[in-house]
Design an enzyme around this catalytic site. Structure first.
Site, PDB file in Angstrom:
ATOM      1  N   HIS A 428       0.893  -1.129   0.221  1.00  0.00           N
ATOM      2  CA  HIS A 428       0.049  -0.361  -0.051  1.00  0.00           C
ATOM      3  C   HIS A 428       1.056   1.218  -0.133  1.00  0.00           C
ATOM      4  CE1 HIS A 428       0.713   0.942   4.566  1.00  0.00           C
ATOM      5  NE2 HIS A 428       0.911   0.159   4.485  1.00  0.00           N
ATOM      6  N   CYS A 447       2.462  -4.672   6.798  1.00  0.00           N
ATOM      7  CA  CYS A 447       2.334  -4.545   5.675  1.00  0.00           C
ATOM      8  C   CYS A 447       3.660  -3.643   5.347  1.00  0.00           C
ATOM      9  CB  CYS A 447       1.126  -3.872   5.487  1.00  0.00           C
ATOM     10  SG  CYS A 447      -0.132  -4.371   5.837  1.00  0.00           S
TER      11      CYS A 447
END
Length: 536
Positions: A428, A447
């Site tokens: 992301h 992440c």
């Protein structure tokens, strides 16, 4: 015929009958008994191994290794076992000399049956270790989520029994170009080790251009030994040495400023043994991977802090990344999955671990803390903070979800790339751009954050949109959460390699940021992997 002439004939006939009788009732039963005893020994020896028990039963307990006709198979296998150390495999599991001695010393049918099954067990162990790895990843570190593609043991035995022994054993070796190059690098480093290594280490805490003296000479000599510059008698930190330092820094993931600071010197001073162990671990990790990565795939090397798009073996896009912090519950796991879609203007659904461990304590002190996050009940309704007594809840009983609506300041930035997985890991954007300027980038909750997420999106969309930039921006400008499916899903491989080869150029080395490689090498060493020093 007179009795006188007949007596010798009768005597010879009697002798022949006695010989025939002995052949029928002594030699033949003895041979049959030997075969029966061998089969019984094979059956007994294989009984506790279901795959081998089924294999030998299916062939009527006929031997695969110990008959006279199996000499070629024995030779081929013993020769293959002799290469185990070349592959960095734990040689204690399969001793070629010991097996050869067992073959030679087995005389009785019972002993031959035992050796027969022992050879098959050793073959299966060697075949598995060479094809798909000697270490079980899950037992080494909980962050390694890989399941090597182990071949069924019965199927392996059947295939081997029907194949050319030499060809089958040769084809066990992983076929990737990376594995081949790692093996060459292993052999090169073994020769370096055999020739005494790279010489004395550099004793200085830091060195920079313009300096001179014994430690500058030590740095120069070490870089010469490593192949980063030609021989020189200069004692000064001159332009030539600065260029060599920059090349070294580039190969080790360091800031290429040409200054030999503490971090650079720490890597310069790493011994050959350390680099050799990294290469051996990289070979083991390569054995864990599926042979087919995908003609187009996304590759994220945790230790390298970069994400790449690979097309037909070539890097077509590369961007810096931030990975999980080196904390027990934040380290980025290693696994492979398939990217199916991207979300433009995403909502951040706060992971429960973050909501309860980080935000709940803040809410207990101040109900209006982290006011950019919405409190949502199990029916999806937004809850007013003023109606909640946060002090009555703990990590287990907190009944709400927390969400951050799409915005410029959203923790996920303006786009996320989804490959749905049980680990809740994805790639992301991020509003925290300053972290990408750092040399070491392990700061996230797990992440993978991308430095250039828009360009990454354009590269993915180029396969399905004539104007990928315009298409992306038109969705972005709505400010609304939009899911965009990838017409061609893309495999994603999150790996952890501290040694990576290049088609052209030197092997790249990275720091063992989570300490996982050290654990793997320790497991390999327990099984008999040793660092070899080769003369010449």
């Amino acid at each position: 015929m007179s009795l006188v002439t007949a007596r010798p004939v009768l005597t010879r006939l009697a002798a022949s009958l006695l010989l025939f009788a002995s052949m029928v009732f002594v030699d033949v039963p003895s041979a049959q008994a030997q075969v029966t005893a061998l089969k019984q020994s094979i059956a007994e020896s294989a009984a506790k191994d279901p795959a081998l028990a089924e294999f030998y039963k299916s062939r009527g307990y006929k031997p695969l290794w110990t008959s006279k006709s199996d000499a070629q198979r024995r030779r081929a296998f013993l020769k293959a076992l002799g290469t185990a150390a070349d592959h960095g495999l734990p040689v204690n599991r399969y001793d070629a000399d010991q097996l050869a001695n067992l073959f030679r010393s087995a005389k009785s049918a019972r002993d031959m049956g035992r050796v027969e099954v022992e050879a098959s067990k050793m073959f299966l162990q060697f075949a598995q270790d060479l094809q798909t790895g000697a270490v079980n990843p899950a037992r080494v570190d909980s962050g390694i989520k890989r399941k090597p593609p182990r071949r069924d043991r019965l199927a392996q035995m059947i295939a081997f029994s029907k194949s050319s022994p030499r060809g089958y054993l040769k084809n066990l070796t992983p076929k990737s170009a990376e594995y081949t190059r790692l093996m060459k690098e292993k052999m090169r480093l073994e020769r370096v080790l055999g020739n005494g290594g790279w010489g004395p280490t550099v004793g200085a805490k830091a060195l920079k251009p313009g300096q001179s003296g014994a430690q500058v000479v030590a740095l120069r000599n070490r870089l010469i030994a490593m192949g980063y510059m030609k021989r020189s008698a200069s004692q000064a930190y001159d332009a030539e040495l600065q260029k060599a330092v920059q090349l070294f820094q580039l190969d080790h993931g360091l800031a290429t400023d040409g200054v030999a600071g503490g971090g650079t010197l720490a890597e310069v001073n790493e011994p050959v043994e350390k680099r050799l162990s990294q290469v051996i671990v990289a070979m083991e990790r390569e054995r864990w991977m599926l042979p087919e990565r995908g003609r187009r795939h996304v590759l994220v090397n945790i230790t390298d802090y970069h994400a790449q798009i690979i097309d037909n073996g070539k890097v077509t896009f590369k961007t810096r990344s931030v990975v999980g912090k080196n904390d027990e519950d934040r380290r980025t796991p290693e696994f492979s999955d398939v990217m199916e879609f991207m979300v433009i203007n995403p909502t951040w659904n706060v992971p429960r671990s973050i909501a309860t461990k980080e935000y709940l304590p803040l809410l207990k002190r101040n109900p209006n803390a982290v006011s950019h996050l919405r409190l949502v009940d199990n029916r999806g309704r937004t809850v007013s903070r003023g109606s909640v007594n946060f002090s009555q809840y703990n990590e287990k009983t907190f009944p709400f979800n927390m969400k951050e609506p799409p915005s410029q300041g959203n923790a996920l930035g303006l786009v996320k790339f989804m490959f749905p997985n049980v680990h809740n890991i994805y790639l992301h954007d991020t509003p925290s751009k300053s972290l990408f300027g750092r040399e070491t980038r392990a700061f996230s909750h797990g992440c993978v954050r991308l430095s250039d997420p828009f360009d990454f999106a354009y590269a993915l969309l180029a396969r399905q949109e004539k104007d990928p930039v315009g298409y992306f921006k038109s969705r972005l400008n709505t400010g609304k959460e939009t899911r965009v499916d990838l017409v061609e899903p893309v495999p994603v491989h999150i790996i952890y390699r501290t040694a990576v080869t290049q088609a052209k150029g030197r092997t790249q080395f990275r720091r063992d940021v989570y300490g996982r490689d050290a654990k793997i090498f320790n497991e390999l060493r327990k099984g008999g992997v040793a660092l070899r020093a080769v003369q010449g």
